[in-house]
Design a protein around this motif. Structure first.
Motif, PDB file in Angstrom:
ATOM      1  N   ALA A   1       0.828  -1.209   0.000  1.00  8.05           N
ATOM      2  CA  ALA A   1       0.000   0.000   0.000  1.00  8.05           C
ATOM      3  C   ALA A   1       0.861   1.256   0.000  1.00  8.05           C
ATOM      4  CB  ALA A   1      -0.926  -0.013   1.215  1.00  8.05           C
ATOM      5  N   PHE A   2       1.998   1.200   0.694  1.00  3.77           N
ATOM      6  CA  PHE A   2       2.913   2.348   0.714  1.00  3.77           C
ATOM      7  C   PHE A   2       3.431   2.645  -0.690  1.00  3.77           C
ATOM      8  CE2 PHE A   2       7.292   3.935   0.881  1.00  3.77           C
ATOM      9  CZ  PHE A   2       7.109   5.105   1.595  1.00  3.77           C
ATOM     10  N   GLY A   3       3.858   1.609  -1.394  1.00  4.52           N
ATOM     11  CA  GLY A   3       4.367   1.821  -2.750  1.00  4.52           C
ATOM     12  C   GLY A   3       3.309   2.379  -3.679  1.00  4.52           C
ATOM     13  N   ILE A   4       2.105   1.819  -3.612  1.00  9.41           N
ATOM     14  CA  ILE A   4       1.036   2.274  -4.504  1.00  9.41           C
ATOM     15  C   ILE A   4       0.618   3.696  -4.152  1.00  9.41           C
ATOM     16  CG2 ILE A   4      -1.386   1.881  -5.110  1.00  9.41           C
ATOM     17  CD1 ILE A   4      -0.833  -1.104  -4.957  1.00  9.41           C
ATOM     18  N   GLY A   5       0.533   4.003  -2.851  1.00  8.51           N
ATOM     19  CA  GLY A   5       0.176   5.356  -2.455  1.00  8.51           C
ATOM     20  C   GLY A   5       1.214   6.375  -2.898  1.00  8.51           C
ATOM     21  N   THR A   6       2.476   6.002  -2.833  1.00  9.27           N
ATOM     22  CA  THR A   6       3.535   6.917  -3.254  1.00  9.27           C
ATOM     23  C   THR A   6       3.433   7.229  -4.737  1.00  9.27           C
ATOM     24  OG1 THR A   6       5.035   6.112  -1.519  1.00  9.27           O
ATOM     25  CG2 THR A   6       6.036   7.258  -3.387  1.00  9.27           C
ATOM     26  N   THR A   7       3.259   6.193  -5.554  1.00 10.63           N
ATOM     27  CA  THR A   7       3.231   6.441  -6.997  1.00 10.63           C
ATOM     28  C   THR A   7       1.980   7.193  -7.420  1.00 10.63           C
ATOM     29  OG1 THR A   7       3.842   5.382  -9.083  1.00 10.63           O
ATOM     30  CG2 THR A   7       2.029   4.384  -7.889  1.00 10.63           C
ATOM     31  N   GLU A   8       0.877   7.049  -6.655  1.00 12.58           N
ATOM     32  CA  GLU A   8      -0.345   7.774  -7.009  1.00 12.58           C
ATOM     33  C   GLU A   8      -0.173   9.276  -6.823  1.00 12.58           C
ATOM     34  OE1 GLU A   8      -5.106   8.039  -5.897  1.00 12.58           O
ATOM     35  OE2 GLU A   8      -3.753   6.934  -4.578  1.00 12.58           O
ATOM     36  N   PHE A   9       0.382   9.685  -5.682  1.00  4.87           N
ATOM     37  CA  PHE A   9       0.380  11.097  -5.317  1.00  4.87           C
ATOM     38  C   PHE A   9       1.678  11.831  -5.633  1.00  4.87           C
ATOM     39  CE2 PHE A   9      -2.728   9.244  -2.238  1.00  4.87           C
ATOM     40  CZ  PHE A   9      -3.852   9.894  -2.733  1.00  4.87           C
ATOM     41  N   VAL A  10       2.791  11.106  -5.860  1.00  4.30           N
ATOM     42  CA  VAL A  10       4.067  11.788  -6.008  1.00  4.30           C
ATOM     43  C   VAL A  10       4.125  12.627  -7.275  1.00  4.30           C
ATOM     44  CG1 VAL A  10       5.331  10.015  -7.339  1.00  4.30           C
ATOM     45  CG2 VAL A  10       6.554  11.434  -5.644  1.00  4.30           C
ATOM     46  N   ILE A  11       3.323  12.281  -8.278  1.00  2.00           N
ATOM     47  CA  ILE A  11       3.343  13.036  -9.532  1.00  2.00           C
ATOM     48  C   ILE A  11       2.947  14.487  -9.304  1.00  2.00           C
ATOM     49  CG2 ILE A  11       0.949  12.488 -10.147  1.00  2.00           C
ATOM     50  CD1 ILE A  11       3.946  12.617 -12.578  1.00  2.00           C
ATOM     51  N   MET A  12       2.162  14.766  -8.238  1.00  2.00           N
ATOM     52  CA  MET A  12       1.750  16.138  -7.950  1.00  2.00           C
ATOM     53  C   MET A  12       2.946  17.024  -7.641  1.00  2.00           C
ATOM     54  SD  MET A  12      -1.609  15.361  -5.593  1.00  2.00           S
ATOM     55  CE  MET A  12      -2.916  14.262  -6.182  1.00  2.00           C
ATOM     56  N   GLY A  13       3.992  16.449  -7.064  1.00  2.00           N
ATOM     57  CA  GLY A  13       5.189  17.222  -6.759  1.00  2.00           C
ATOM     58  C   GLY A  13       6.228  17.199  -7.857  1.00  2.00           C
ATOM     59  N   LEU A  14       5.912  16.561  -8.993  1.00  3.38           N
ATOM     60  CA  LEU A  14       6.868  16.441 -10.097  1.00  3.38           C
ATOM     61  C   LEU A  14       6.366  17.096 -11.386  1.00  3.38           C
ATOM     62  CD1 LEU A  14       7.787  12.647  -9.649  1.00  3.38           C
ATOM     63  CD2 LEU A  14       9.118  14.620  -8.855  1.00  3.38           C
ATOM     64  N   LEU A  15       5.211  17.755 -11.334  1.00  7.20           N
ATOM     65  CA  LEU A  15       4.602  18.258 -12.566  1.00  7.20           C
ATOM     66  C   LEU A  15       5.509  19.238 -13.309  1.00  7.20           C
ATOM     67  CD1 LEU A  15       0.823  18.805 -11.654  1.00  7.20           C
ATOM     68  CD2 LEU A  15       1.901  16.887 -12.842  1.00  7.20           C
ATOM     69  N   MET A  16       6.165  20.115 -12.588  1.00  6.02           N
ATOM     70  CA  MET A  16       7.014  21.105 -13.256  1.00  6.02           C
ATOM     71  C   MET A  16       8.205  20.447 -13.935  1.00  6.02           C
ATOM     72  SD  MET A  16       6.870  24.317 -10.578  1.00  6.02           S
ATOM     73  CE  MET A  16       7.862  25.338 -11.665  1.00  6.02           C
ATOM     74  N   GLN A  17       8.833  19.480 -13.263  1.00  9.42           N
ATOM     75  CA  GLN A  17       9.968  18.781 -13.860  1.00  9.42           C
ATOM     76  C   GLN A  17       9.548  17.964 -15.084  1.00  9.42           C
ATOM     77  OE1 GLN A  17       9.220  19.000 -10.558  1.00  9.42           O
ATOM     78  NE2 GLN A  17      10.975  18.367  -9.298  1.00  9.42           N
ATOM     79  N   VAL A  18       8.406  17.274 -14.965  1.00  9.36           N
ATOM     80  CA  VAL A  18       7.920  16.464 -16.086  1.00  9.36           C
ATOM     81  C   VAL A  18       7.583  17.348 -17.278  1.00  9.36           C
ATOM     82  CG1 VAL A  18       6.050  14.965 -16.871  1.00  9.36           C
ATOM     83  CG2 VAL A  18       7.083  14.580 -14.630  1.00  9.36           C
ATOM     84  N   SER A  19       6.880  18.455 -17.025  1.00  9.46           N
ATOM     85  CA  SER A  19       6.480  19.334 -18.128  1.00  9.46           C
ATOM     86  C   SER A  19       7.695  19.949 -18.818  1.00  9.46           C
ATOM     87  CB  SER A  19       5.548  20.435 -17.614  1.00  9.46           C
ATOM     88  OG  SER A  19       6.221  21.277 -16.701  1.00  9.46           O
ATOM     89  N   ALA A  20       8.721  20.310 -18.052  1.00 11.02           N
ATOM     90  CA  ALA A  20       9.919  20.899 -18.652  1.00 11.02           C
ATOM     91  C   ALA A  20      10.705  19.868 -19.444  1.00 11.02           C
ATOM     92  CB  ALA A  20      10.798  21.508 -17.557  1.00 11.02           C
ATOM     93  N   ASP A  21      10.836  18.663 -18.897  1.00  7.98           N
ATOM     94  CA  ASP A  21      11.639  17.630 -19.555  1.00  7.98           C
ATOM     95  C   ASP A  21      10.971  17.119 -20.829  1.00  7.98           C
ATOM     96  OD1 ASP A  21      13.829  15.789 -19.774  1.00  7.98           O
ATOM     97  OD2 ASP A  21      12.480  14.218 -19.069  1.00  7.98           O
ATOM     98  N   LEU A  22       9.654  16.943 -20.782  1.00  4.18           N
ATOM     99  CA  LEU A  22       8.936  16.407 -21.943  1.00  4.18           C
ATOM    100  C   LEU A  22       8.322  17.496 -22.811  1.00  4.18           C
ATOM    101  CD1 LEU A  22       7.166  13.314 -20.299  1.00  4.18           C
ATOM    102  CD2 LEU A  22       9.389  13.455 -21.440  1.00  4.18           C
ATOM    103  N   GLN A  23       8.607  18.750 -22.474  1.00  7.61           N
ATOM    104  CA  GLN A  23       8.202  19.911 -23.275  1.00  7.61           C
ATOM    105  C   GLN A  23       6.695  19.944 -23.501  1.00  7.61           C
ATOM    106  OE1 GLN A  23      10.661  19.720 -26.808  1.00  7.61           O
ATOM    107  NE2 GLN A  23      12.478  20.432 -25.723  1.00  7.61           N
ATOM    108  N   MET A  24       5.975  20.061 -22.390  1.00  7.27           N
ATOM    109  CA  MET A  24       4.514  20.178 -22.439  1.00  7.27           C
ATOM    110  C   MET A  24       4.099  21.188 -21.379  1.00  7.27           C
ATOM    111  SD  MET A  24       3.318  16.787 -20.351  1.00  7.27           S
ATOM    112  CE  MET A  24       4.608  15.759 -21.019  1.00  7.27           C
ATOM    113  N   SER A  25       2.836  21.593 -21.439  1.00  6.71           N
ATOM    114  CA  SER A  25       2.324  22.515 -20.441  1.00  6.71           C
ATOM    115  C   SER A  25       2.103  21.794 -19.115  1.00  6.71           C
ATOM    116  CB  SER A  25       1.007  23.133 -20.916  1.00  6.71           C
ATOM    117  OG  SER A  25      -0.001  22.144 -20.960  1.00  6.71           O
ATOM    118  N   ILE A  26       2.073  22.573 -18.032  1.00  8.58           N
ATOM    119  CA  ILE A  26       1.790  21.987 -16.718  1.00  8.58           C
ATOM    120  C   ILE A  26       0.378  21.409 -16.696  1.00  8.58           C
ATOM    121  CG2 ILE A  26       1.458  22.535 -14.272  1.00  8.58           C
ATOM    122  CD1 ILE A  26       3.757  24.474 -14.461  1.00  8.58           C
ATOM    123  N   ALA A  27      -0.545  22.065 -17.409  1.00 12.67           N
ATOM    124  CA  ALA A  27      -1.917  21.550 -17.473  1.00 12.67           C
ATOM    125  C   ALA A  27      -1.949  20.162 -18.106  1.00 12.67           C
ATOM    126  CB  ALA A  27      -2.805  22.510 -18.251  1.00 12.67           C
ATOM    127  N   ALA A  28      -1.159  19.989 -19.181  1.00 15.11           N
ATOM    128  CA  ALA A  28      -1.107  18.668 -19.826  1.00 15.11           C
ATOM    129  C   ALA A  28      -0.475  17.645 -18.904  1.00 15.11           C
ATOM    130  CB  ALA A  28      -0.318  18.761 -21.133  1.00 15.11           C
TER     131      ALA A  28
END
Length: 401
Positions: free
Chosen positions: A21-48
């Motif tokens: 449950a810890f692993g699944i909970g981490t992967t579900e919510f951690v993306i919220m703290g990575l949106l800026m890095q993901v959007s910059a690296d993959l060249q997309m908007s934060i909304a996307a």
């Protein structure tokens, strides 16, 4: 039912489920703290990039009943191990994703394991303990989810900031491997094979009014919490006046409240389930209603943010155990559907909060509007508890097995 002297009160196998449950909970919510890095690296908007959250929630909602139905005749331990393998491979695919489309597909694939793991895991957890500790067993498994929010998500966000967002998914992949090994080692094999039921027979059980009312109560209960929690950052900064840097420590208070409330909710439900169900929903509604009066008090908002986490997650075990009891015979499917209901509540709460803001009521209206939602859940639960006499199950299939 007297406690079995040979069975430990809380066996190690239960904590193996907590690790998953810890692993699944981490992967579900951690993306919220990575949106800026993901959007910059993959060249997309934060909304996307934000759609990666919606895609995951959709995967949970759709995957929970489908995978549970598909695996219903298999040994539950084998199902749990297979789900953790799917979870691990999904996170590995996220770490290796060359672009946005690949990452979205990997996130959805990972989400497919989420609902069924918690659904089947809750059934397994209740089978590991005596009758008077079933709700506590569920709460201990869900502690993995709350600890993921408290520790796993901030750690993952820090790791992504220091070494890139892919490093976070590599770390979660490692957690998945460890959890798979622990579950395979510690969770006992099924004492007997699950009683095979035709799908239409399981649907007949799910269609019982008490089960459907339980699922609706779950949607409404968590819908209210996410009406506020989705917009907690602007509430704290734009209304209460906190600096941006103060938000993360305050969310840790929310996480501590989640852990405490989750464990207390399990204990209360073990003692008297109907009272725990009604009491936790009433407490959640009351906390959000009173939050309206402390929005401009910094001390008050810290306290009520913690109370929000505590009262919201105190409802989890009572809601889950209620559905499990009322769906006897199709417990795994009902349990997984209830996990889907939690996620539907998350999505609907975020939508309702957005409507409140877009209609010009402002952030200050969020708590009192949100309080009405668990109040309606309380009314539904009251009606369900009062309707103890089940009507005849609706005829779904003529030749049920």
């Amino acid at each position: 039912m007297p406690a079995s002297p040979s069975r430990p009160r809380m066996p190690l196998a239960l904590y193996a489920l907590t690790a998953g449950a810890f692993g699944i909970g981490t992967t579900e919510f951690v993306i919220m703290g990575l949106l800026m890095q993901v959007s910059a690296d993959l060249q997309m908007s934060i909304a996307a990039a934000g759609m990666l959250i919606s895609g995951y929630a959709l995967g949970v909602f759709v995957g929970a009943p489908l995978l549970t139905a598909a695996t219903g005749r298999l040994p539950r331990k084998a199902v749990l191990v297979a789900l953790m393998v799917l979870f691990t491979l999904g996170n590995l695919a996220c770490a290796l994703a060359p672009g946005y489309e690949w990452l979205m597909v990997a996130r959805v694939a990972t989400a497919l394991a989420h609902g069924t793991f918690f659904g089947v895991g809750a059934v397994v957890a209740t089978g590991l303990v005596d009758e008077d500790r079933k709700a506590s067993a569920i709460s201990i498994m869900f502690t993995g989810l709350t600890v993921a929010t408290l520790l796993g998500v901030p750690a993952g966000a820090w790791l992504g900031l220091q070494y890139g967002w892919r490093a976070t998914f590599w770390a979660v992949t490692a957690i998945g491997i460890l959890a798979s090994v622990v579950i395979a080692t510690l969770v006992p094999a099924d004492r007997s094979a699950p009683t095979p039921l035709a799908l239409c027979e399981e649907i007949r059980i799910i269609a019982r009014p008490q089960v459907l009312l339980g699922l609706l109560t779950t949607v409404l209960g968590f819908g209210g919490m996410f009406t506020v929690y989705t917009y907690i950052q602007p509430l704290l900064t734009q209304v209460t006046g906190f600096a941006d840097a103060a938000v993360s420590p305050i969310l840790l208070v929310f996480g501590v409240g989640m852990v405490i409330g989750n464990l207390l909710g399990g204990r209360f439900a073990d003692q008297r389930l109907p009272a725990a169900l009604l009491g936790t929903l009433a407490a959640l509604s009351l906390v959000m209603g009173l939050m309206t009066f402390v929005l401009h008090s910094q001390v008050g908002m810290v306290v009520f943010t913690g109370l929000l986490g505590a009262t919201a997650f105190a409802t989890v075990s009572p809601l889950q155990l209620w559905v499990l009891q009322k769906a006897d015979g199709a417990a795994s499917l009902a349990s997984s559907l209830n996990i889907g209901a939690f996620n539907l509540g998350n999505a609907s709460g975020a939508w309702l909060g957005g409507v409140v803001i877009s209609q010009g009521l402002g952030f200050t209206a969020l708590p009192w509007v949100a309080a009405l939602v668990p109040a309606s859940a309380f009314a539904v639960a009251w009606f369900a508890i009062g309707g103890r006499r089940e009507r005849d199950d609706p005829p779904v299939c003529a030749n049920a097995a």
